[in-house]
Write an enzyme that holds these catalytic residues in place. Structure first.
Site, PDB file in Angstrom:
ATOM      1  N   TYR A 176      79.965 -21.379  95.131  1.00 54.75           N
ATOM      2  CA  TYR A 176      80.747 -21.371  96.376  1.00 54.75           C
ATOM      3  C   TYR A 176      82.082 -20.351  96.114  1.00 54.75           C
ATOM      4  O   TYR A 176      82.884 -20.755  95.205  1.00 54.75           O
ATOM      5  CB  TYR A 176      81.537 -23.019  96.446  1.00 54.75           C
ATOM      6  CG  TYR A 176      80.595 -23.907  96.790  1.00 54.75           C
ATOM      7  CD1 TYR A 176      79.131 -23.694  96.914  1.00 54.75           C
ATOM      8  CD2 TYR A 176      80.848 -25.321  96.657  1.00 54.75           C
ATOM      9  CE1 TYR A 176      78.081 -24.687  97.136  1.00 54.75           C
ATOM     10  CE2 TYR A 176      79.951 -26.179  97.157  1.00 54.75           C
ATOM     11  CZ  TYR A 176      78.838 -25.830  97.177  1.00 54.75           C
ATOM     12  OH  TYR A 176      77.702 -26.984  97.540  1.00 54.75           O
ATOM     13  N   HIS A 217      71.680 -26.781  90.462  1.00 50.78           N
ATOM     14  CA  HIS A 217      72.026 -26.659  91.996  1.00 50.78           C
ATOM     15  C   HIS A 217      70.541 -26.664  92.592  1.00 50.78           C
ATOM     16  O   HIS A 217      70.508 -27.271  93.580  1.00 50.78           O
ATOM     17  CB  HIS A 217      72.703 -25.427  92.140  1.00 50.78           C
ATOM     18  CG  HIS A 217      73.063 -25.441  93.462  1.00 50.78           C
ATOM     19  ND1 HIS A 217      74.571 -24.763  93.746  1.00 50.78           N
ATOM     20  CD2 HIS A 217      73.141 -26.131  94.673  1.00 50.78           C
ATOM     21  CE1 HIS A 217      75.023 -24.894  95.030  1.00 50.78           C
ATOM     22  NE2 HIS A 217      73.974 -25.706  95.459  1.00 50.78           N
ATOM     23  N   SER A 277      75.333 -32.275 103.525  1.00 48.93           N
ATOM     24  CA  SER A 277      75.001 -32.012 104.936  1.00 48.93           C
ATOM     25  C   SER A 277      74.950 -33.649 105.506  1.00 48.93           C
ATOM     26  O   SER A 277      73.986 -33.556 106.227  1.00 48.93           O
ATOM     27  CB  SER A 277      74.054 -31.162 105.322  1.00 48.93           C
ATOM     28  OG  SER A 277      74.269 -29.987 104.678  1.00 48.93           O
ATOM     29  N   PRO A 278      75.783 -34.501 105.225  1.00 46.38           N
ATOM     30  CA  PRO A 278      75.062 -35.994 105.879  1.00 46.38           C
ATOM     31  C   PRO A 278      75.329 -35.962 107.286  1.00 46.38           C
ATOM     32  O   PRO A 278      74.958 -36.916 107.941  1.00 46.38           O
ATOM     33  CB  PRO A 278      76.322 -36.711 104.824  1.00 46.38           C
ATOM     34  CG  PRO A 278      77.524 -35.761 104.753  1.00 46.38           C
ATOM     35  CD  PRO A 278      76.980 -34.231 104.443  1.00 46.38           C
ATOM     36  N   LEU A 279      76.135 -35.029 107.921  1.00 48.28           N
ATOM     37  CA  LEU A 279      76.096 -34.998 109.220  1.00 48.28           C
ATOM     38  C   LEU A 279      75.205 -33.983 110.227  1.00 48.28           C
ATOM     39  O   LEU A 279      75.164 -33.807 111.012  1.00 48.28           O
ATOM     40  CB  LEU A 279      77.705 -34.567 109.611  1.00 48.28           C
ATOM     41  CG  LEU A 279      78.931 -35.318 109.312  1.00 48.28           C
ATOM     42  CD1 LEU A 279      80.166 -35.000 109.476  1.00 48.28           C
ATOM     43  CD2 LEU A 279      78.733 -36.809 109.581  1.00 48.28           C
ATOM     44  N   GLY A 280      74.420 -33.454 109.250  1.00 49.23           N
ATOM     45  CA  GLY A 280      73.342 -32.511 109.615  1.00 49.23           C
ATOM     46  C   GLY A 280      74.022 -31.403 110.146  1.00 49.23           C
ATOM     47  O   GLY A 280      73.314 -30.778 111.284  1.00 49.23           O
ATOM     48  N   GLY A 317      76.739 -30.908 111.893  1.00 48.07           N
ATOM     49  CA  GLY A 317      77.040 -31.223 113.006  1.00 48.07           C
ATOM     50  C   GLY A 317      75.865 -31.939 114.225  1.00 48.07           C
ATOM     51  O   GLY A 317      76.310 -32.299 115.272  1.00 48.07           O
TER      52      GLY A 317
END
Length: 262
Positions: A54, A113, A192-195, A197
């Site tokens: 990152y 990773h 990415s729990p919210l996909g 967005g």
């Protein structure tokens, strides 16, 4: 939930694109991101996820600045080694470089990773074992590993967690991976729990947000946190506040079943 023998907040904070992107640093918003991370810690979110990739390590530097002067034993720092650095000595050097950037005495959870088929998992895990023995790392985990790869890795060292993509648009982990982890005491960390967005525009989510008087993001995180530690990124203190209050209610069983149906 315990993570690396510390009590972990049920939701964490991701730092992808804080301080740059794919191996490229960006110093233009450093003060802002440090304040966002510190605000999250102040709201009781004590799981902070980052990686050497990152911003080419700059995200780790921002995390280091944010945790400076705070009670380190109450903070869980996760960072990750890139798949091109999985040979024994490369793992050691990557971990020590991450530790220097984090300006910390240790890394709580050090993850592979992504898997690399060109490097034997035994070699990588032996390096991980050395890092634990010398105190650089408290515990070891993986990311984006299948059940088969986890089984292979566990032959050489205990695995604390597997970080995988898990959201309403990607429920595959619920089939085999999560049951395996639950049977073997391995925590699942959801990136990415919210996909990214996409989950927020789901009509089921919108209806439940109205029903519970919550935001779509809070509905989604509440679902994902049932069987994992979600690590959404928050780009503002307002987003942090939204995340921090996403788990102070409980979805009804029928609403959980509604979201489980793809």
């Amino acid at each position: 939930m315990k993570l690396c023998k510390k009590e972990a907040s049920p939701v964490g904070l991701g730092t992808w694109k804080m301080g740059g992107g794919y191996w490229t640093p960006d110093y233009s918003n450093d003060g802002h991101y440090v304040s966002v991370i510190r605000h999250a810690l102040g709201k009781g979110i004590n799981v902070i996820d980052t990686a050497e990739m990152y911003g080419g390590g700059h995200a780790e530097e921002l995390v280091g600045r944010a945790i400076k002067g705070l009670d380190r034993e109450k903070i869980i720092v996760i960072t990750k080694v890139w798949p091109s650095h999985l040979k024994f000595q490369d793992v050691i050097e990557s971990a020590r470089n991450s530790l220097r950037r984090l300006d910390s005495e240790y890394i709580d959870l050090y993850l592979i990773h992504w898997p690399n088929q060109e490097v034997k998992i035994e070699e990588t895990m032996k390096a991980m074992e050395k890092l634990v023995e010398e105190g650089t790392v408290r515990c070891v985990g993986v990311s984006n590993f299948s059940v088969e790869l986890m089984e292979e890795a566990r032959k050489f060292h205990e695995i604390e967690a597997n970080q995988v993509e898990y959201n309403l648009n990607h429920l595959d982990p619920e089939k085999d991976l999560m049951p395996y982890c639950e049977r073997n005491g391995i925590k699942v960390i959801a990136y990415s729990p919210l996909g990214q967005g996409r989950s927020l525009s789901d009509e089921r989510v919108k209806k439940l947000a109205q029903k519970y008087g919550r935001t779509p993001a809070q509905i989604v995180l509440n679902y994902i946190a049932r069987r994992s530690i979600p690590i959404p990124k928050a780009s503002s203190v307002e987003h942090v506040d939204e995340i921090a209050s996403s788990l102070d209610f409980k979805l009804d069983d029928e609403d959980v079943k509604l979201l489980t149906r793809s």
